[in-house]
Write a protein that holds these residues in place. Sequence first.
Motif, PDB file in Angstrom:
ATOM      1  N   TYR A 140       2.097   3.512   1.943  1.00  0.00           N
ATOM      2  CA  TYR A 140       2.310   3.917   3.323  1.00  0.00           C
ATOM      3  C   TYR A 140       3.264   5.106   3.409  1.00  0.00           C
ATOM      4  CZ  TYR A 140       0.710  -0.869   4.274  1.00  0.00           C
ATOM      5  OH  TYR A 140      -0.003  -2.034   4.318  1.00  0.00           O
ATOM      6  N   ALA A 155       0.864  -1.187   0.000  1.00  0.00           N
ATOM      7  CA  ALA A 155       0.000   0.000   0.000  1.00  0.00           C
ATOM      8  C   ALA A 155       0.898   1.234   0.000  1.00  0.00           C
ATOM      9  CB  ALA A 155      -0.924  -0.012   1.222  1.00  0.00           C
ATOM     10  N   LEU A 179      -1.951   6.533   5.074  1.00  0.00           N
ATOM     11  CA  LEU A 179      -2.277   5.877   3.812  1.00  0.00           C
ATOM     12  C   LEU A 179      -2.888   6.920   2.895  1.00  0.00           C
ATOM     13  CD1 LEU A 179      -3.739   2.397   4.786  1.00  0.00           C
ATOM     14  CD2 LEU A 179      -1.785   2.836   3.319  1.00  0.00           C
ATOM     15  N   VAL A 180      -2.466   6.917   1.655  1.00  0.00           N
ATOM     16  CA  VAL A 180      -2.949   7.874   0.667  1.00  0.00           C
ATOM     17  C   VAL A 180      -3.878   7.136  -0.290  1.00  0.00           C
ATOM     18  CG1 VAL A 180      -2.262   9.552  -1.082  1.00  0.00           C
ATOM     19  CG2 VAL A 180      -0.753   9.108   0.870  1.00  0.00           C
ATOM     20  N   ASP A 181      -5.113   7.643  -0.454  1.00  0.00           N
ATOM     21  CA  ASP A 181      -6.046   6.964  -1.352  1.00  0.00           C
ATOM     22  C   ASP A 181      -5.845   7.414  -2.796  1.00  0.00           C
ATOM     23  OD1 ASP A 181      -7.438   9.397  -1.758  1.00  0.00           O
ATOM     24  OD2 ASP A 181      -9.021   8.880  -0.332  1.00  0.00           O
ATOM     25  N   ALA A 182      -6.637   6.863  -3.709  1.00  0.00           N
ATOM     26  CA  ALA A 182      -6.481   7.127  -5.147  1.00  0.00           C
ATOM     27  C   ALA A 182      -6.699   8.595  -5.502  1.00  0.00           C
ATOM     28  CB  ALA A 182      -7.452   6.256  -5.946  1.00  0.00           C
ATOM     29  N   ARG A 186      -8.897   2.190   9.886  1.00  0.00           N
ATOM     30  CA  ARG A 186      -8.889   3.644   9.700  1.00  0.00           C
ATOM     31  C   ARG A 186      -9.050   4.367  11.031  1.00  0.00           C
ATOM     32  NH1 ARG A 186     -12.061   6.730   4.827  1.00  0.00           N
ATOM     33  NH2 ARG A 186     -11.131   8.776   5.199  1.00  0.00           N
ATOM     34  N   ASN A 216      -6.105  11.773  -0.936  1.00  0.00           N
ATOM     35  CA  ASN A 216      -6.458  12.068   0.450  1.00  0.00           C
ATOM     36  C   ASN A 216      -5.597  11.223   1.386  1.00  0.00           C
ATOM     37  OD1 ASN A 216      -8.035  13.264   2.574  1.00  0.00           O
ATOM     38  ND2 ASN A 216      -9.042  11.275   2.788  1.00  0.00           N
ATOM     39  N   ARG A 217      -5.064  11.864   2.401  1.00  0.00           N
ATOM     40  CA  ARG A 217      -4.173  11.184   3.342  1.00  0.00           C
ATOM     41  C   ARG A 217      -4.868  11.063   4.692  1.00  0.00           C
ATOM     42  NH1 ARG A 217       1.802  13.591   3.756  1.00  0.00           N
ATOM     43  NH2 ARG A 217       1.431  13.657   1.529  1.00  0.00           N
ATOM     44  N   ASP A 218      -4.959   9.830   5.217  1.00  0.00           N
ATOM     45  CA  ASP A 218      -5.545   9.572   6.527  1.00  0.00           C
ATOM     46  C   ASP A 218      -4.600   8.721   7.358  1.00  0.00           C
ATOM     47  OD1 ASP A 218      -8.276  10.677   7.004  1.00  0.00           O
ATOM     48  OD2 ASP A 218      -8.680   9.698   5.085  1.00  0.00           O
ATOM     49  N   TRP A 249      -4.053   5.481   9.695  1.00  0.00           N
ATOM     50  CA  TRP A 249      -4.575   4.142   9.923  1.00  0.00           C
ATOM     51  C   TRP A 249      -3.708   3.495  10.996  1.00  0.00           C
ATOM     52  CZ3 TRP A 249      -8.269   1.550   6.531  1.00  0.00           C
ATOM     53  CH2 TRP A 249      -8.794   2.390   5.548  1.00  0.00           C
TER      54      TRP A 249
END
Length: 193
Positions: A21, A19, A37-40, A58, A43-45, A47
């Motif tokens: 990371y 992933a 974790l960065v989504d497509a 999450r 956006n960075r959240d 986890w």
Amino acid sequence: RLRWLDRAGREVGQIGGAAPYRNPRISPNGNRVAVELVDALGNRDIWVMDVARGVPVRFTFDAGRDASPVWSADGRHLAWQGTSATYLKDASGSGREAILRDEPWIPDDWLPDDSGLLLHPGGTRQIWLLPLKGDQTPRPILDGRVITTHARVSPDGKWVAFVNTDSGRFEIFIRNFATASGRRQVSSHGGIQ
């Protein structure tokens, strides 16, 4: 992939699957890892992964940027940089986050007794101490001419390690934390984090 390496650099294990990371931080007891974790969509959240299971759960849910998670010394809380503030939340994920600072400063490390948090503004030349008990007025504790960042306090609270670029490249230094004296360079060919 998040990989465990021994001192010789040999892989001795992995946590979770592949992933995007960023900025992993191991909990004080070694059982969990907080990671960005960065989504497509970019956006960075934050986890949190249990080391034994390797399944990310999450921790932050807003559409803004959540970055640079840092565990409290007792492992009960996480602090992180949000889009518009610096936050704190119970590491179990329950409850709401609290605002530690109305600016998106980057957390570096907690003091061993959890009485304060080291942090810095983005693109900084200073590390600040934010007391979490009593007078909570932040104060600068480390200064540099260019960049001073990535501070970590020793487990006994006597030393602080940090990155500084006064020489023109990233190098690691240590300094007596209590007296602000005895600055010593410990890296010889560059270093960070």
